[in-house]
Write an enzyme that holds these catalytic residues in place. Sequence first.
Site, short mmCIF file in Angstrom:
data_model
loop_
_atom_site.label_atom_id
_atom_site.label_comp_id
_atom_site.label_asym_id
_atom_site.label_seq_id
_atom_site.Cartn_x
_atom_site.Cartn_y
_atom_site.Cartn_z
N ASP A 292 -36.47 71.69 -25.91
CA ASP A 292 -36.00 70.32 -26.11
C ASP A 292 -37.23 69.45 -26.36
OD1 ASP A 292 -36.97 69.96 -23.47
OD2 ASP A 292 -34.97 69.85 -22.60
N GLU B 173 -41.40 80.34 -13.63
CA GLU B 173 -42.37 79.29 -13.25
C GLU B 173 -43.23 79.64 -12.03
OE1 GLU B 173 -40.06 75.69 -12.97
OE2 GLU B 173 -39.22 75.91 -14.97
N HIS C 95 -40.39 72.83 -23.29
CA HIS C 95 -39.93 71.46 -23.00
C HIS C 95 -41.02 70.52 -23.52
CE1 HIS C 95 -36.44 72.64 -20.72
NE2 HIS C 95 -37.17 73.46 -19.98
N ASN D 280 -40.64 83.89 -17.38
CA ASN D 280 -40.29 82.65 -18.11
C ASN D 280 -41.06 81.47 -17.53
OD1 ASN D 280 -38.45 81.31 -20.02
ND2 ASN D 280 -37.45 80.42 -18.22
N GLU E 294 -36.01 77.41 -23.73
CA GLU E 294 -35.45 76.15 -23.21
C GLU E 294 -35.88 74.95 -24.06
OE1 GLU E 294 -36.13 75.65 -18.98
OE2 GLU E 294 -35.86 77.78 -18.57
O1 9MR Z 1 -30.97 72.00 -16.59
C1 9MR Z 1 -31.17 72.23 -15.22
C2 9MR Z 1 -30.71 70.99 -14.41
O2 9MR Z 1 -29.32 70.81 -14.57
C3 9MR Z 1 -31.07 71.15 -12.95
O3 9MR Z 1 -30.75 69.97 -12.26
C4 9MR Z 1 -32.56 71.46 -12.85
C5 9MR Z 1 -33.01 71.64 -11.41
O4 9MR Z 1 -34.39 71.72 -11.33
O5 9MR Z 1 -32.88 72.63 -13.59
C6 9MR Z 1 -32.65 72.49 -14.95
O6 9MR Z 1 -33.07 73.62 -15.68
C7 9MR Z 1 -34.44 73.99 -15.56
C8 9MR Z 1 -34.53 75.48 -15.78
O7 9MR Z 1 -33.68 76.14 -14.89
C9 9MR Z 1 -35.96 75.97 -15.62
N1 9MR Z 1 -36.88 75.24 -16.45
C10 9MR Z 1 -36.80 73.80 -16.41
C11 9MR Z 1 -35.35 73.33 -16.64
C12 9MR Z 1 -35.27 71.82 -16.66
O8 9MR Z 1 -35.59 71.31 -15.42
#
Ligand code: 9MR
Length: 357
Positions: free
Chosen positions: A275, A165, A243, A207, A273
Amino acid sequence: MKVSLALALVPLLAAAAPSPSDKHHSKPKPKPKIEGLGALAVKAGLQYFGTAIDNVVLDNKNYTSIAFNVSEFNQVTPSNGMKWMYFEPQRNVFNATLADQIVKPARKAGQLRRCHTFIWHNQLPGWLTSRNWTAPELTAVLENHIKAEARYFKDDCIAWDVVNEAFNDDGTWRDTIWLRTLGKSYIELAFTFARKYVGKKTMLYYNDYNVERVNNKSLAVVELVKDFKKRDIPIDGVGLQAHFTVGRSPSYNETSASIAQFNKLGMEVAITELDVRLALPDTAEKSEAQAKVYADTVKACVDAKDCVGVTVWDFWDPVSWVPETFPGNGNACLWTEGFVKKPAYYAIQKVFQDAAA
Ligand code: 9MR
């Protein structure tokens, strides 16, 4: 040779022929076992269909029996345990406890692993964010972290999300501690260190989210890849997080076009990722629309020149990150709270079955 084979077959054939008395007692044929999405994905030509797994539900047997089922998911990604704040909570003190809680059972189950992530602006430890660093200091911190984590997981992962990101939606560079201190060179530093310390076969990924269409953000990633190729900076793949939201998701053609722009540059692609959230309350109509988004995304990967696999960002609604981040939205995963498979599950199953037919 011929003779002995024929002789050997005689008793088998004799045994197989039903005797008259067997006729009315023939056993019912066992129902063909329906395979999980991971096994079906492989038959459809992907390397994997996988899931992110979070530590907070590892004590739930209903959850773990699906999460670590290699037929259902032949790949896993730890949702959190490999991130900086968990892996290096104090400077130069490394902790793989959370990551190992997922990596070890996955390895035992024969599931592939994706590692996530070395460099991000989120989930950084206080010791790193609460002071100013000079560029040489932060470069040393970056190398030390990547070196320790890469060496710890050695050849454990088929891919590492090296940088996560780094761009804004308009294609400009996200303002982070990395950019502010090291300038744009931080991304190439991270990839160069990753190449030096991870296993030789591990694929190095950039990513991001909102790059599943050809748009300003995905074009910024295209430029990054072109620049890296020109200057021989190592990079192997691009992860499209995916997402999505019902009603605002990219179409099959849009996702296909984004994957193609990276494949054209020799990058492998993965959907990392996936969803698909919706505005609560859920309805049958929304669930069907969600199923179509899941299926279209998976099909775009299956049909692409080089899209190696799809990972869902957890499969069970109660552990999804969505409701907390987008209040009023939810039900983004493939299984309901009661562990019932949703229409989206069956839509993906059909994509794989059709592709394998
Ligand atoms: O699923 C992850 C969640 O448990 C954490 O609290 C969060 C913190 O920002 O990150 C989530 O995973 C992220 C991933 O690492 C990167 N892309 C977005 C995902 C959803 O926020």
